[in-house]
Design an enzyme around this catalytic site. Structure first.
Site, PDB file in Angstrom:
ATOM      1  N   TYR A  25       0.847  -1.208   0.000  1.00 47.82           N
ATOM      2  CA  TYR A  25       0.000   0.000   0.000  1.00 47.82           C
ATOM      3  C   TYR A  25       0.879   1.253   0.000  1.00 47.82           C
ATOM      4  O   TYR A  25       0.624   2.214  -0.737  1.00 47.82           O
ATOM      5  CB  TYR A  25      -0.916   0.003   1.233  1.00 47.82           C
ATOM      6  CG  TYR A  25      -1.660   1.304   1.415  1.00 47.82           C
ATOM      7  CD1 TYR A  25      -2.690   1.672   0.546  1.00 47.82           C
ATOM      8  CD2 TYR A  25      -1.316   2.191   2.435  1.00 47.82           C
ATOM      9  CE1 TYR A  25      -3.356   2.887   0.697  1.00 47.82           C
ATOM     10  CE2 TYR A  25      -1.982   3.399   2.595  1.00 47.82           C
ATOM     11  CZ  TYR A  25      -2.997   3.744   1.720  1.00 47.82           C
ATOM     12  OH  TYR A  25      -3.652   4.945   1.872  1.00 47.82           O
ATOM     13  N   TYR A 130     -10.381  14.874   3.997  1.00 54.77           N
ATOM     14  CA  TYR A 130     -10.965  14.414   2.739  1.00 54.77           C
ATOM     15  C   TYR A 130     -12.414  14.837   2.768  1.00 54.77           C
ATOM     16  O   TYR A 130     -13.086  14.701   3.808  1.00 54.77           O
ATOM     17  CB  TYR A 130     -10.861  12.901   2.604  1.00 54.77           C
ATOM     18  CG  TYR A 130      -9.511  12.468   2.081  1.00 54.77           C
ATOM     19  CD1 TYR A 130      -9.012  13.000   0.903  1.00 54.77           C
ATOM     20  CD2 TYR A 130      -8.754  11.531   2.757  1.00 54.77           C
ATOM     21  CE1 TYR A 130      -7.774  12.614   0.410  1.00 54.77           C
ATOM     22  CE2 TYR A 130      -7.512  11.137   2.279  1.00 54.77           C
ATOM     23  CZ  TYR A 130      -7.037  11.687   1.101  1.00 54.77           C
ATOM     24  OH  TYR A 130      -5.823  11.317   0.619  1.00 54.77           O
ATOM     25  N   ARG A 165      -4.492   1.367  -7.831  1.00 57.40           N
ATOM     26  CA  ARG A 165      -3.198   0.765  -7.494  1.00 57.40           C
ATOM     27  C   ARG A 165      -3.403  -0.738  -7.561  1.00 57.40           C
ATOM     28  O   ARG A 165      -4.117  -1.333  -6.740  1.00 57.40           O
ATOM     29  CB  ARG A 165      -2.747   1.184  -6.098  1.00 57.40           C
ATOM     30  CG  ARG A 165      -2.564   2.701  -5.925  1.00 57.40           C
ATOM     31  CD  ARG A 165      -3.652   3.252  -5.056  1.00 57.40           C
ATOM     32  NE  ARG A 165      -3.696   4.706  -4.998  1.00 57.40           N
ATOM     33  CZ  ARG A 165      -3.894   5.410  -3.880  1.00 57.40           C
ATOM     34  NH1 ARG A 165      -4.014   4.806  -2.718  1.00 57.40           N
ATOM     35  NH2 ARG A 165      -3.982   6.695  -3.920  1.00 57.40           N
ATOM     36  N   LYS A 252      -3.542  20.932  -0.693  1.00 55.20           N
ATOM     37  CA  LYS A 252      -2.535  19.962  -1.131  1.00 55.20           C
ATOM     38  C   LYS A 252      -2.984  19.264  -2.415  1.00 55.20           C
ATOM     39  O   LYS A 252      -4.150  18.872  -2.531  1.00 55.20           O
ATOM     40  CB  LYS A 252      -2.324  18.931  -0.014  1.00 55.20           C
ATOM     41  CG  LYS A 252      -1.366  17.808  -0.342  1.00 55.20           C
ATOM     42  CD  LYS A 252      -0.983  17.048   0.918  1.00 55.20           C
ATOM     43  CE  LYS A 252      -0.163  15.823   0.596  1.00 55.20           C
ATOM     44  NZ  LYS A 252      -0.935  14.744  -0.002  1.00 55.20           N
ATOM     45  N   HIS A 276       0.520  13.434  -5.057  1.00 59.94           N
ATOM     46  CA  HIS A 276       0.075  12.398  -4.126  1.00 59.94           C
ATOM     47  C   HIS A 276       1.024  11.192  -4.162  1.00 59.94           C
ATOM     48  O   HIS A 276       0.601  10.031  -4.131  1.00 59.94           O
ATOM     49  CB  HIS A 276      -1.348  11.961  -4.495  1.00 59.94           C
ATOM     50  CG  HIS A 276      -2.196  11.562  -3.320  1.00 59.94           C
ATOM     51  ND1 HIS A 276      -3.229  12.321  -2.852  1.00 59.94           N
ATOM     52  CD2 HIS A 276      -2.164  10.472  -2.522  1.00 59.94           C
ATOM     53  CE1 HIS A 276      -3.801  11.708  -1.826  1.00 59.94           C
ATOM     54  NE2 HIS A 276      -3.166  10.587  -1.600  1.00 59.94           N
ATOM     55  N   ARG A 279       0.311   8.440  -6.691  1.00 66.35           N
ATOM     56  CA  ARG A 279      -0.730   7.451  -6.386  1.00 66.35           C
ATOM     57  C   ARG A 279      -2.059   7.786  -7.039  1.00 66.35           C
ATOM     58  O   ARG A 279      -3.012   7.028  -6.931  1.00 66.35           O
ATOM     59  CB  ARG A 279      -0.928   7.391  -4.861  1.00 66.35           C
ATOM     60  CG  ARG A 279       0.317   7.033  -4.115  1.00 66.35           C
ATOM     61  CD  ARG A 279       0.217   7.391  -2.636  1.00 66.35           C
ATOM     62  NE  ARG A 279      -0.703   6.541  -1.913  1.00 66.35           N
ATOM     63  CZ  ARG A 279      -0.424   5.320  -1.475  1.00 66.35           C
ATOM     64  NH1 ARG A 279       0.783   4.823  -1.680  1.00 66.35           N
ATOM     65  NH2 ARG A 279      -1.308   4.612  -0.808  1.00 66.35           N
TER      66      ARG A 279
HETATM   67  C1  GLV Z   1      -4.601   7.987   0.442  1.00 69.90           C
HETATM   68  O1  GLV Z   1      -4.356   9.146   0.606  1.00 69.90           O
HETATM   69  C2  GLV Z   1      -3.932   7.136  -0.475  1.00 69.90           C
HETATM   70  O2  GLV Z   1      -3.129   7.629  -1.277  1.00 69.90           O
HETATM   71  O3  GLV Z   1      -4.189   5.931  -0.421  1.00 69.90           O
END
Ligand code: GLV
Length: 387
Positions: A25, A130, A165, A252, A276, A279
């Site tokens: 993760y 969030y 992902r 951000k 990020h 991601r």
């Molecule tokens: C959360 O911020 C993620 O990138 O999983």
């Protein structure tokens, strides 16, 4: 304690000690992971100019971020599931940060709740929001942050939905992990992690469970973000959040000058140039390449920080020399936390500080706030010779 001299050492221990699902993760980007890789490889394209015969005594890496004094221009970024990397991970990281003198940012997607972290720390921390569809939840979580003494709100703008992902889908990522055969086999080799988890009651999303209605599976990050996150988030909603919060505001996930101009217009105190950690939108440029165009657009109006790709004090130095007022680190401290808990995070901060301090001195400077772009050698067209 093993001898740790750099962030890679912590990464190696982290990989051994933490269950595969949580290692993956952290150590993933979306789709092909091009942006994830380039966030780090682009830093190494920038070189430093060595200067000599300069007095190196009395050096200082102290600076300020949104008016707050920091021991170095580095804050701990919000990272989802931190409390799955190590038992009570958010509390551990927050304590290491406050002792070191850098800000800690708690994410909405944390395992330890806002109240938990407030109870176990002494100084105010930052909270990352969030934006959820449920307006009541939004109002309540902002109020919870105020009640806990949070000193800045970080609104992440690049995650109205989760980037894909592949590893997380294949691993069936959940918090806590489900008792599947593959998980049980992997967990049986992670006794240190398991003992820690047995010793805490914090094993689910602490800010969410019990606070949000209608989540079909609260342990499944992908399911609940899809159900709860507000895909309609726009500038008017950000203004409404600014007004609801009424305190220091950090936005951000800004990569483009147009968005930076909007952020400055609505009166944010700082923006974070960030993709990020690679991601979300794979194929975006690295954040270090995105920095200068953003600075050209708003650098005189608002503090511009950078995150994504920082793994060393030299990376911090390069970002600051390019004009970033501050930086955020995510993976660099998560490796450390997973490897060795609070002591690991302290170690990571020490490593980064030493690298920053010594590199600054080798470049002929004694005060981080005086460092400018002259110390860098930047490839021509680095910030984008593309249409
Ligand atoms: C959360 O911020 C993620 O990138 O999983």
């Amino acid at each position: 304690m093993p001898v740790i001299t750099n962030i890679d050492d912590l990464h190696r221990i982290y990989r051994r000690r933490v269950p595969k699902m949580f290692y993956d993760y952290c150590e993933t980007g979306s789709w092909t992971e091009q942006t994830f890789r380039e966030n780090t490889s682009d830093f190494s394209q920038i070189r430093l100019r060595q200067r000599v015969a300069v007095d190196m005594t009395n050096r200082s890496t102290r600076s300020t971020m949104i008016g707050q004094e920091v021991a170095m221009p580095v804050a701990l970024a919000p990272v989802g599931l931190t409390g799955m990397q190590h038992a009570d991970g958010e509390i551990k990281a927050a304590r290491a940060a406050e002792k070191f003198g850098v800000p800690f940012t708690l994410t909405t997607m944390s395992i330890c709740s806002i109240e938990d972290v407030a109870e176990h720390t002494e100084k105010p921390f930052w909270f990352q929001l969030y934006v959820m569809r449920d307006e009541d939840f939004l109002r309540r979580i902002i109020q919870r942050a105020k009640d806990a003494g949070v000193s800045a709100l970080v609104v992440t703008l690049d995650l109205q939905m989760l980037g894909q992902r592949h590893k997380d889908i294949k691993n069936g990522l959940s918090a806590p992990p489900k008792p599947t055969l593959a998980n049980m086999i992997n967990l049986s080799t992670k006794w240190r992690w398991g003992l820690g988890m047995l010793g805490t009651k914090r094993r689910a999303f602490g800010n969410i469970v019990g606070h949000v209605e209608g989540v079909s599976d609260p342990s499944n990050l992908m399911a609940w973000t899809a159900e709860q996150f507000d895909p309609r988030l726009d500038w008017s909603k950000i203004e409404a959040i600014r007004d609801m919060w009424g305190g220091k505001l950090i936005l951000k996930g800004i990569m483009e000058p147009e968005d930076a101009v909007m952020a400055a217009k609505i009166g944010a105190d700082a923006i974070v140039v960030s993709n990020h950690g690679g991601r979300q939108l794979d194929g975006a440029v690295s954040s270090i390449r995105a920095l200068e165009p953003v600075l050209d657009a708003v650098g005189d109006k608002i503090e511009v920080w950078l995150d994504s790709g920082i793994r060393s004090g030299q990376d911090v130095l390069k970002a600051v020399a390019m004009g970033a007022r501050g930086t955020m680190i995510g993976r660099a401290y998560i490796y450390a936390l997973g490897a060795m808990g609070e002591a690991g995070v302290t170690k990571a901060l020490e490593v980064i500080h030493t690298e920053l301090d010594k590199s600054m001195a080798f470049c002929g400077h004694r005060d981080i706030t005086q460092v400018t772009r002259d110390i860098l050698r930047v490839p021509r067209g680095f910030s984008g010779d593309w249409d």
